[in-house]
Design an enzyme around this catalytic site. Structure first.
Site, PDB file in Angstrom:
ATOM      1  N   ASP A 172       0.754  -1.253   0.000  1.00 27.84           N
ATOM      2  CA  ASP A 172       0.000   0.000   0.000  1.00 27.84           C
ATOM      3  C   ASP A 172       0.789   1.311   0.000  1.00 27.84           C
ATOM      4  O   ASP A 172       0.465   2.226  -0.737  1.00 27.84           O
ATOM      5  CB  ASP A 172      -0.941   0.022   1.212  1.00 27.84           C
ATOM      6  CG  ASP A 172      -1.750  -1.261   1.333  1.00 27.84           C
ATOM      7  OD1 ASP A 172      -1.491  -2.241   0.618  1.00 27.84           O
ATOM      8  OD2 ASP A 172      -2.663  -1.288   2.167  1.00 27.84           O
ATOM      9  N   GLU A 402       1.886  -9.198  11.788  1.00 26.83           N
ATOM     10  CA  GLU A 402       1.597  -8.864  10.380  1.00 26.83           C
ATOM     11  C   GLU A 402       2.891  -8.637   9.586  1.00 26.83           C
ATOM     12  O   GLU A 402       3.052  -9.123   8.471  1.00 26.83           O
ATOM     13  CB  GLU A 402       0.709  -7.611  10.352  1.00 26.83           C
ATOM     14  CG  GLU A 402       0.253  -7.198   8.966  1.00 26.83           C
ATOM     15  CD  GLU A 402      -0.651  -5.957   8.991  1.00 26.83           C
ATOM     16  OE1 GLU A 402      -0.842  -5.372  10.084  1.00 26.83           O
ATOM     17  OE2 GLU A 402      -1.160  -5.589   7.929  1.00 26.83           O
TER      18      GLU A 402
END
Ligand code: 9WN
Length: 429
Positions: A172, A402
């Site tokens: 992103d 993550e």
């Protein structure tokens, strides 16, 4: 910890924890990346997570892929998020995206790793009959998905598909998008982010990026998701090395599965032609001076000259010449030597490197897996093993986060993360 080799008790307790993580994130047929921060089904997360399910429950693993394809659009696109059930812990939700499909979804896709995953699942399956039955049942839909990438995102047959949104790249806030994204207007409405209520904002993208991410989401909606109009007028168009490499490898894996099970036809012949075009075109992303591959802003026709780990996936895709393969191996060694743990998503010597900010430095385990299998197949076993050892050390040290800080090995972002646990089960333990 200096070595990636761990004792069997540690390995078995880590495997146990990984399986429990998947079970805890299972919402019945699909697995959320982690509760709260990401409460829906994400495309490439689900594919990677299926690899983890294969270790404990093969039929549940195939179900993950089935449910992912249940959200496929009529034009072949498989969305980046499927909003199966409502949740107010994530923004932007289905109302902001505004698509009107049977299963609510976003209007963009994500790196299409799913065919590669299915090929691995078919190869490792204990229940071969189930695996063959599932691949046969899904094959045509996966072909549709790949045809969508080539026809919708490269209608002029340049050989390099385009992406319209950083969220589609799955990386992103990579510095590769900075210049192109800066040219996109900001949304003119107020909104409340949810991500920074789950994770420290120093580990997430900035508001200036979200303002533009949301402008693009609105832009797709305003244009009724019309492929042709969006292709011609989208204010953000990138050739992303990550998507291009993952798509290329996945198309090859799809054709191999088709060959093995006698499923290939004229549509797969067409995909084979597209592979050839990409094999020529990839060199337009090669910078002779830097001896490196870069993403390209299609609108300004300029290469985004920042060294990211996405370029290392060209070997995994089989898109490099022998000479380039050696250069990319050396570049990977340089990434490895430049931080305590590898592989940083942005090279630590880059000005824009930030070791804990999401895709601007942190390590992502599924990317490590792809880079390492590519280098191993190309004969660079030592580099591949070093990446695998570092990756194992990260989960031993910090568990299933993550992403990870390449300097300290600390876990960042969401906890109890599905794809991290899945990569551990599939590749590390
Ligand atoms: C937007 C789910 C996803 C991953 C992406 C990662 C992150 C979402 C977000 O989380 O993106 O799609 O809201 O930050 O960048 O790769 O698929 O784990």
């Amino acid at each position: 910890i200096n070595s990636g080799k761990i004792d069997s008790a540690t390995a078995s307790s880590l495997a146990d924890l990984a399986t429990k993580t998947l079970i805890a994130n299972d919402l019945g047929g699909y697995t959320v990346p982690t509760h709260g921060l990401y409460p829906f089904q994400w495309n490439w997360d689900s594919a990677i997570t299926a690899l983890g399910w294969m270790k404990s429950d093969e039929s549940r693993a195939w179900q993950e892929i089935d449910v992912l394809f249940s959200g496929q659009w009529d034009d072949g696109m498989v969305p980046h998020i499927l909003f199966h059930k409502d949740s107010d812990t994530y923004f932007p939700g289905p109302d902001v995206w505004g698509s009107d499909k049977k299963i609510k979804s976003t209007s963009i896709s994500q790196p299409p790793v799913v065919a590669t995953v299915m090929k691995e699942m078919l190869a490792s399956a204990k229940d071969k009959a189930l695996a063959e039955q599932k691949v046969k049942a899904l094959f045509s839909q996966v072909v549709d998905y790949h045809l969508w990438w080539y026809n919708d995102r490269d209608p002029e047959k340049t050989g390099l598909v385009v992406t319209y949104h950083p969220w589609e790249s799955g990386m992103d806030n990579s510095p590769s998008w900075d210049d192109a994204l800066h040219a996109v207007p900001c949304v003119d409405w107020e909104y409340t982010r949810r991500d920074t209520s789950h994770v420290d904002s120093s580990q997430r993208p900035h508001k200036s990026e979200y303002d533009r991410f949301l402008y693009l989401v609105d832009f797709f909606k305003r244009n009724n998701f019309d492929s042709k109009v969006i292709y011609e007028t989208c204010p953000y168009k990138m050739n992303d090395l990550g998507i291009i490499a993952i798509l290329h490898r996945a198309t090859k894996d799809l054709l191999k599965m088709g060959e093995q099970l006698g499923l290939n036809d004229t549509r797969t012949d067409y995909l084979a032609q597209r592979l050839q075009i990409t094999e020529q075109a990839i060199n337009t992303l090669w910078c002779e001076q830097s001896q490196y591959f870069y993403c390209r802003d299609v609108l300004t026709k300029s290469l985004a000259k920042v060294k990211t780990s996405a370029a290392l996936l060209t070997v995994y895709a089989g898109l490099t010449s022998d000479e380039q393969t050696k250069i990319i191996n050396t570049a990977t060694e340089d990434f490895i030597e430049s931080s305590q743990f590898s592989v940083a998503s942005t090279h630590p010597k880059e000005e824009k490197y930030e070791p804990q900010r999401y895709w601007r430095g942190p390590i992502w385990l599924h990317i490590n897996w792809m880079i390492a299998i590519g280098l191993k197949e190309a004969g660079f076993v030592t580099t591949a093993e070093k990446i695998q050892d570092d990756t194992r050390n990260l989960v031993v040290k910090s568990g299933y986060y993550e992403y990870f800080n390449p300097e300290t090995g600390a876990g960042c972002g969401g906890k109890d993360f599905s794809w991290t646990a899945a990569i551990a089960l599939h590749w590390l333990l």
